[in-house]
Design an enzyme around this catalytic site. Sequence first.
Site, PDB file in Angstrom:
ATOM      1  N   ARG A 192     -44.383   0.729 -17.710  1.00  0.00           N
ATOM      2  CA  ARG A 192     -44.463   0.174 -16.347  1.00  0.00           C
ATOM      3  C   ARG A 192     -44.172  -1.327 -16.302  1.00  0.00           C
ATOM      4  NH1 ARG A 192     -43.660   4.483 -16.196  1.00  0.00           N
ATOM      5  NH2 ARG A 192     -44.967   6.204 -15.540  1.00  0.00           N
ATOM      6  N   GLU A 225     -52.090  -1.019 -12.321  1.00  0.00           N
ATOM      7  CA  GLU A 225     -50.627  -0.861 -12.301  1.00  0.00           C
ATOM      8  C   GLU A 225     -50.114  -1.495 -11.005  1.00  0.00           C
ATOM      9  OE1 GLU A 225     -49.008   3.037 -13.244  1.00  0.00           O
ATOM     10  OE2 GLU A 225     -47.520   2.804 -11.665  1.00  0.00           O
ATOM     11  N   SER A 237     -50.546   5.515  -8.465  1.00  0.00           N
ATOM     12  CA  SER A 237     -51.609   5.349  -9.469  1.00  0.00           C
ATOM     13  C   SER A 237     -52.088   3.905  -9.450  1.00  0.00           C
ATOM     14  CB  SER A 237     -51.083   5.660 -10.871  1.00  0.00           C
ATOM     15  OG  SER A 237     -50.649   6.985 -10.925  1.00  0.00           O
TER      16      SER A 237
HETATM   17  C1  LIG Z   1     -47.415   8.562  -3.459  1.00  0.00           C
HETATM   18  C2  LIG Z   1     -46.885   7.676  -4.558  1.00  0.00           C
HETATM   19  C3  LIG Z   1     -46.441   8.245  -5.749  1.00  0.00           C
HETATM   20  C4  LIG Z   1     -45.957   7.441  -6.780  1.00  0.00           C
HETATM   21  N1  LIG Z   1     -45.532   8.046  -7.932  1.00  0.00           N
HETATM   22  C5  LIG Z   1     -45.062   7.281  -8.945  1.00  0.00           C
HETATM   23  C6  LIG Z   1     -44.610   7.889 -10.168  1.00  0.00           C
HETATM   24  O1  LIG Z   1     -44.611   9.096 -10.330  1.00  0.00           O
HETATM   25  N2  LIG Z   1     -44.163   7.067 -11.142  1.00  0.00           N
HETATM   26  C7  LIG Z   1     -44.124   5.711 -11.019  1.00  0.00           C
HETATM   27  O2  LIG Z   1     -43.696   5.021 -11.943  1.00  0.00           O
HETATM   28  N3  LIG Z   1     -44.546   5.108  -9.867  1.00  0.00           N
HETATM   29  C8  LIG Z   1     -45.005   5.856  -8.842  1.00  0.00           C
HETATM   30  N4  LIG Z   1     -45.431   5.255  -7.680  1.00  0.00           N
HETATM   31  C9  LIG Z   1     -45.441   3.775  -7.588  1.00  0.00           C
HETATM   32  C10 LIG Z   1     -44.154   3.137  -7.016  1.00  0.00           C
HETATM   33  O3  LIG Z   1     -43.475   4.032  -6.143  1.00  0.00           O
HETATM   34  C11 LIG Z   1     -43.211   2.674  -8.110  1.00  0.00           C
HETATM   35  O4  LIG Z   1     -43.810   1.709  -8.951  1.00  0.00           O
HETATM   36  C12 LIG Z   1     -41.916   2.077  -7.537  1.00  0.00           C
HETATM   37  O5  LIG Z   1     -40.998   1.890  -8.575  1.00  0.00           O
HETATM   38  C13 LIG Z   1     -42.146   0.758  -6.811  1.00  0.00           C
HETATM   39  O6  LIG Z   1     -40.962   0.452  -6.078  1.00  0.00           O
HETATM   40  P1  LIG Z   1     -41.011  -0.391  -4.720  1.00  0.00           P
HETATM   41  O7  LIG Z   1     -39.606  -0.605  -4.275  1.00  0.00           O
HETATM   42  O8  LIG Z   1     -41.925   0.230  -3.753  1.00  0.00           O
HETATM   43  O9  LIG Z   1     -41.588  -1.757  -5.268  1.00  0.00           O
HETATM   44  P2  LIG Z   1     -42.644  -2.768  -4.555  1.00  0.00           P
HETATM   45  O10 LIG Z   1     -43.948  -2.079  -4.440  1.00  0.00           O
HETATM   46  O11 LIG Z   1     -42.042  -3.310  -3.302  1.00  0.00           O
HETATM   47  O12 LIG Z   1     -42.697  -3.889  -5.648  1.00  0.00           O
HETATM   48  C14 LIG Z   1     -43.203  -3.594  -6.952  1.00  0.00           C
HETATM   49  C15 LIG Z   1     -42.740  -4.698  -7.910  1.00  0.00           C
HETATM   50  O13 LIG Z   1     -41.330  -4.618  -8.061  1.00  0.00           O
HETATM   51  C16 LIG Z   1     -40.735  -5.877  -7.743  1.00  0.00           C
HETATM   52  N5  LIG Z   1     -39.419  -5.624  -7.120  1.00  0.00           N
HETATM   53  C17 LIG Z   1     -39.121  -4.804  -6.090  1.00  0.00           C
HETATM   54  N6  LIG Z   1     -37.803  -4.857  -5.813  1.00  0.00           N
HETATM   55  C18 LIG Z   1     -37.255  -5.741  -6.699  1.00  0.00           C
HETATM   56  C19 LIG Z   1     -35.943  -6.254  -6.935  1.00  0.00           C
HETATM   57  N7  LIG Z   1     -34.885  -5.873  -6.205  1.00  0.00           N
HETATM   58  N8  LIG Z   1     -35.773  -7.171  -7.924  1.00  0.00           N
HETATM   59  C20 LIG Z   1     -36.821  -7.588  -8.666  1.00  0.00           C
HETATM   60  N9  LIG Z   1     -38.085  -7.161  -8.499  1.00  0.00           N
HETATM   61  C21 LIG Z   1     -38.297  -6.247  -7.536  1.00  0.00           C
HETATM   62  C22 LIG Z   1     -41.706  -6.556  -6.792  1.00  0.00           C
HETATM   63  O14 LIG Z   1     -41.545  -7.958  -6.821  1.00  0.00           O
HETATM   64  C23 LIG Z   1     -43.045  -6.110  -7.386  1.00  0.00           C
HETATM   65  O15 LIG Z   1     -43.397  -6.905  -8.491  1.00  0.00           O
HETATM   66  C24 LIG Z   1     -45.921   6.034  -6.632  1.00  0.00           C
HETATM   67  C25 LIG Z   1     -46.351   5.461  -5.423  1.00  0.00           C
HETATM   68  C26 LIG Z   1     -46.820   6.268  -4.392  1.00  0.00           C
HETATM   69  C27 LIG Z   1     -47.266   5.628  -3.114  1.00  0.00           C
END
Ligand SMILES: Cc1cc2nc3c(=O)[nH]c(=O)nc-3n(C[C@H](O)[C@H](O)[C@H](O)COP(=O)(O)OP(=O)(O)OC[C@H]3O[C@@H](n4cnc5c(N)ncnc54)[C@H](O)[C@@H]3O)c2cc1C
Length: 296
Positions: A168, A288, A218
């Site tokens: 992660r 996380e 998570s």
């Molecule tokens: C119902 C549910 C289920 C989920 N299941 C999983 C799973 O199975 N596996 C898993 O790994 N995660 C899971 N997640 C968590 C999440 O979806 C992931 O971590 C996802 O990759 C986060 O992406 P985001 O665009 O929403 O990032 P954000 O929440 O917007 O940001 C997360 C981080 O990424 C950085 N970031 C975002 N975009 C960029 C960019 N373009 N450049 C640089 N940094 C950036 C942000 O600065 C921040 O530090 C789940 C979440 C939910 C709500």
Amino acid sequence: MLFNNEFNNIKYDEPMKNHTSIKIGGKADIYMEPENIGELVRFIGCLKEKDIPYYLFGNGTNVLISDDGIRGAVIKIGEKIADVKVEKNTIIAESGALFSSISKLAAEHSLTGLEFANGIPGSVGGAISMNAGAYGMEVKDVVEEVEVLDSEMNTRTLNNKQMKFGYRKSIISKESYIVTTVFFNLKTGSYNDIKKLMTELNEKRQAKQPIEFPSAGSIFKRPEGYYAGKLIEDAGLKGMAIGDAEISNKHCGFIINKGSATSKDIYNLIVHIQKTIYERYGVKLETEVKLIGKFQ
Ligand SMILES: Cc1cc2nc3c(=O)[nH]c(=O)nc-3n(C[C@H](O)[C@H](O)[C@H](O)COP(=O)(O)OP(=O)(O)OC[C@H]3O[C@@H](n4cnc5c(N)ncnc54)[C@H](O)[C@@H]3O)c2cc1C
């Protein structure tokens, strides 16, 4: 107004609960969704000139923002920077594209390797930054190259090794890089097998995760040798609530917002879980989810 019509998609005092999957979060002083990478670079230049801090957002599915909100600017890379194309076995995706949509696109082209991404609600940029994964697969298994902007807004291309993917995490947050474009290298597979696996994983997710409630996924990283959800359940914390923040009965690794939970409620529950698990099992649970803003 800090920026006089210089940028189209700018808002002030924007409630961040509108931009997070857990539907919580106070106001950001400035909220901006750039139209393209050029505008993103120009906006960051203006912020730097004015000495305004900024936070990068994807789809807001892995963040908890404090009730006091965010002092500075939030820059969301979303659907405006989300072009995707397929070239033979490679999918080239801009970082604002939804990770799940890339999974579906791969399936349509009978490309295998991204089935696990189907139920992950984040953006491509967020998935790269977090090395998102599920069911034994993670981003690092399918990424060939990542184009980023460094802190001086220079473009760099990093290969898989240079991305320093770990559990992660990746080099992205450590170096404050901004992901702009990702090259996924996939293998040709059978359309039916790919669809079958996606359906199986989806069913598992629906059975095991509280996706019917707002959450940030998570809450804790998996501690070595344990599962956070199992430790929490074994400690008898299943269903425990503070206000409208509740440890999910379906999966104890999730904290859900049952309606009007505050960030403080979620935070207090996190701290309570961490304390209980450490006292009972000597295991330190690390979040996380990224905590942004003031919590104490
Ligand atoms: C119902 C549910 C289920 C989920 N299941 C999983 C799973 O199975 N596996 C898993 O790994 N995660 C899971 N997640 C968590 C999440 O979806 C992931 O971590 C996802 O990759 C986060 O992406 P985001 O665009 O929403 O990032 P954000 O929440 O917007 O940001 C997360 C981080 O990424 C950085 N970031 C975002 N975009 C960029 C960019 N373009 N450049 C640089 N940094 C950036 C942000 O600065 C921040 O530090 C789940 C979440 C939910 C709500």
